[in-house]
Design a protein around this motif. Structure first.
Motif, short mmCIF file in Angstrom:
data_model
loop_
_atom_site.label_atom_id
_atom_site.label_comp_id
_atom_site.label_asym_id
_atom_site.label_seq_id
_atom_site.Cartn_x
_atom_site.Cartn_y
_atom_site.Cartn_z
N ARG A 178 46.96 -3.55 51.10
CA ARG A 178 47.02 -4.05 52.49
C ARG A 178 45.63 -4.05 53.15
NH1 ARG A 178 49.92 1.51 54.42
NH2 ARG A 178 48.00 2.70 54.85
N SER A 179 44.74 -3.15 52.70
CA SER A 179 43.35 -3.12 53.15
C SER A 179 42.49 -3.25 51.90
CB SER A 179 43.04 -1.82 53.90
OG SER A 179 41.69 -1.76 54.31
N PRO A 180 42.01 -4.46 51.56
CA PRO A 180 41.42 -4.68 50.23
C PRO A 180 40.06 -4.06 50.00
CG PRO A 180 41.32 -6.67 51.55
CD PRO A 180 42.14 -5.69 52.32
N GLY A 181 39.37 -3.63 51.06
CA GLY A 181 38.04 -3.05 50.87
C GLY A 181 36.94 -4.03 51.17
N ASP A 182 35.85 -3.99 50.38
CA ASP A 182 34.68 -4.83 50.66
C ASP A 182 34.92 -6.31 50.39
OD1 ASP A 182 33.31 -2.54 51.33
OD2 ASP A 182 32.36 -2.30 49.38
N ASP A 192 30.40 -4.64 40.08
CA ASP A 192 29.12 -5.17 40.57
C ASP A 192 28.76 -4.62 41.95
OD1 ASP A 192 28.77 -6.73 38.27
OD2 ASP A 192 29.92 -8.39 39.12
N GLY A 193 29.06 -3.34 42.15
CA GLY A 193 28.73 -2.67 43.40
C GLY A 193 29.68 -2.95 44.54
N VAL A 194 30.74 -3.72 44.30
CA VAL A 194 31.72 -4.05 45.34
C VAL A 194 32.95 -3.17 45.14
CG1 VAL A 194 33.18 -5.84 46.34
CG2 VAL A 194 30.89 -6.41 45.52
N ARG A 195 33.32 -2.43 46.18
CA ARG A 195 34.44 -1.50 46.10
C ARG A 195 35.69 -2.14 46.71
NH1 ARG A 195 36.87 2.49 49.39
NH2 ARG A 195 37.38 4.46 48.35
N THR A 196 36.75 -2.23 45.91
CA THR A 196 38.00 -2.81 46.40
C THR A 196 39.16 -1.88 46.08
OG1 THR A 196 38.29 -4.07 44.35
CG2 THR A 196 37.19 -5.19 46.18
N LEU A 197 40.29 -2.15 46.74
CA LEU A 197 41.50 -1.36 46.57
C LEU A 197 42.63 -2.31 46.17
CD1 LEU A 197 40.92 0.60 49.83
CD2 LEU A 197 41.03 1.71 47.61
N GLY A 198 43.30 -2.00 45.06
CA GLY A 198 44.34 -2.93 44.63
C GLY A 198 45.11 -2.43 43.44
N TYR A 199 45.60 -3.39 42.63
CA TYR A 199 46.54 -3.09 41.55
C TYR A 199 46.24 -3.96 40.33
CZ TYR A 199 49.03 -1.63 45.78
OH TYR A 199 49.37 -1.07 46.99
N HIS A 200 46.37 -3.36 39.14
CA HIS A 200 46.31 -4.09 37.88
C HIS A 200 47.72 -4.22 37.30
CE1 HIS A 200 41.95 -2.90 37.81
NE2 HIS A 200 41.86 -4.10 37.28
N ASP A 201 47.87 -5.11 36.35
CA ASP A 201 49.07 -5.23 35.51
C ASP A 201 50.30 -5.71 36.29
OD1 ASP A 201 47.59 -4.33 33.31
OD2 ASP A 201 48.03 -2.24 33.81
N ILE A 205 35.91 -13.62 39.31
CA ILE A 205 35.84 -14.20 40.64
C ILE A 205 37.20 -14.04 41.29
CG2 ILE A 205 34.03 -15.87 40.03
CD1 ILE A 205 36.26 -17.98 39.89
N CYS A 206 37.24 -14.10 42.61
CA CYS A 206 38.48 -13.92 43.34
C CYS A 206 38.93 -15.25 43.93
CB CYS A 206 38.29 -12.88 44.45
SG CYS A 206 37.86 -11.25 43.79
N ILE A 207 40.23 -15.52 43.84
CA ILE A 207 40.78 -16.76 44.33
C ILE A 207 41.99 -16.46 45.22
CG2 ILE A 207 39.99 -18.15 42.38
CD1 ILE A 207 42.83 -17.91 41.21
N PRO A 208 42.22 -17.27 46.24
CA PRO A 208 43.46 -17.15 47.01
C PRO A 208 44.59 -17.88 46.30
CG PRO A 208 42.08 -18.82 48.00
CD PRO A 208 41.30 -18.26 46.83
N ALA A 209 45.79 -17.35 46.41
CA ALA A 209 46.97 -17.98 45.80
C ALA A 209 48.09 -18.02 46.83
CB ALA A 209 47.41 -17.19 44.57
N GLU A 210 48.99 -18.98 46.67
CA GLU A 210 50.10 -19.14 47.59
C GLU A 210 51.39 -19.34 46.80
OE1 GLU A 210 49.39 -22.25 50.35
OE2 GLU A 210 47.34 -21.59 50.82
N LEU A 211 52.48 -18.74 47.29
CA LEU A 211 53.78 -18.88 46.65
C LEU A 211 54.84 -19.06 47.74
CD1 LEU A 211 53.67 -15.81 44.21
CD2 LEU A 211 53.33 -18.18 43.56
#
Length: 253
Positions: free
Chosen positions: A57-61, A91-100, A131-137
């Protein structure tokens, strides 16, 4: 590049992999059940390709937190039960999230008590490999099942537990906003800091003190000026060795 997808999914039939944006193997609403108070308990399930992640909900940098535009019927208040996230530094960017795999439970209070809740939504979220991409469903849930779903219950159990005592904090002004220093109940732990009510207030990555007992973060409003910051709006989630703990508010000195 922006990927858009319009889906009408039955939870028992995940979308085919070729129909989904890169990085996502399947997506659906787990239909859940109706609890004893008449609320609908359900969940979003995203299954990710190896090496890909999605965001808390708060992804970080960087990153994009999930956003839900509800389209169903009899949907009143929606409360999410966010599983504790992972900290990922790339690459020095800190994020919060989930794998798998992400199972994100939520509880829907019906707008009209005693009537069924129909769940459908347009969901926007981020996916990231290199790279990061936005997705919509666009997702649609089948009707609620007759009993609780163990998968959803297990995901609810991964949510941070509430902290028993609010941390001490010091709040001060900086040129373009406010700064907050909080005491840490678990020295050196990974953590996240958020503003409880205003998503337009940017919060910097937390900086630990040298001894690991305190953490500092800056809060910057769209005005780019100092503003009244309510201590009760400071949310700190500590990702400790024995599970995650969430502190909603702090005690200003």
């Amino acid at each position: 590049m922006r990927y858009a997808l319009i889906l009408s999914l039955l939870p028992a039939l995940p979308a085919a992999a070729q129909d989904l944006p890169q990085g996502l193997e399947s997506a659906r609403f787990l239909p859940g059940w109706t609890d004893t108070e008449g609320r609908r308990v359900a969940a979003l399930e995203l299954v990710l390709e190896p090496g890909w992640k999605t965001y808390w909900r708060s992804p970080g940098d960087a990153g994009l937190a999930p956003v839900f535009d509800w389209k169903g019927n009899n949907i009143g208040k929606v409360d999410f039960h966010w599983p504790a996230p992972e900290v990922v530094v790339s690459d020095g960017v800190r994020t919060l999230g989930y794998h798998d795999r992400l199972v994100l439970p939520f509880t829907v209070t019906p707008e009209k008590p005693g009537q069924p809740v129909g769940i459908s939504a347009h969901v926007t979220f981020g996916l990231c490999e290199n790279i990061c991409i936005p997705a919509e469903l666009d997702l649609v849930a089948t009707p609620a099942g007759p009993r609780p779903d163990r998968v959803i219950e297990d995901a609810i159990a991964l949510a941070p537990r509430p902290g028993k005592e609010l941390p001490a904090c010091e709040i001060g002004e900086i040129e373009d906003g406010m700064t907050v220093t909080l005491s840490l109940p678990e020295p050196g732990a990974e953590l996240a800091i958020e503003h409880a009510t205003d998503p337009d207030i940017w919060v910097s990555a937390p900086e630990l003190s040298k001894d690991g007992h305190e953490v500092t973060a800056d809060f910057v409003a769209p005005s780019g000026k100092p503003f009244p910051l309510d201590p009760q709006a400071v949310v700190m989630t500590v990702l400790g060795k024995n599970g995650a703990t969430e502190y909603r508010g702090c005690t200003a000195g």
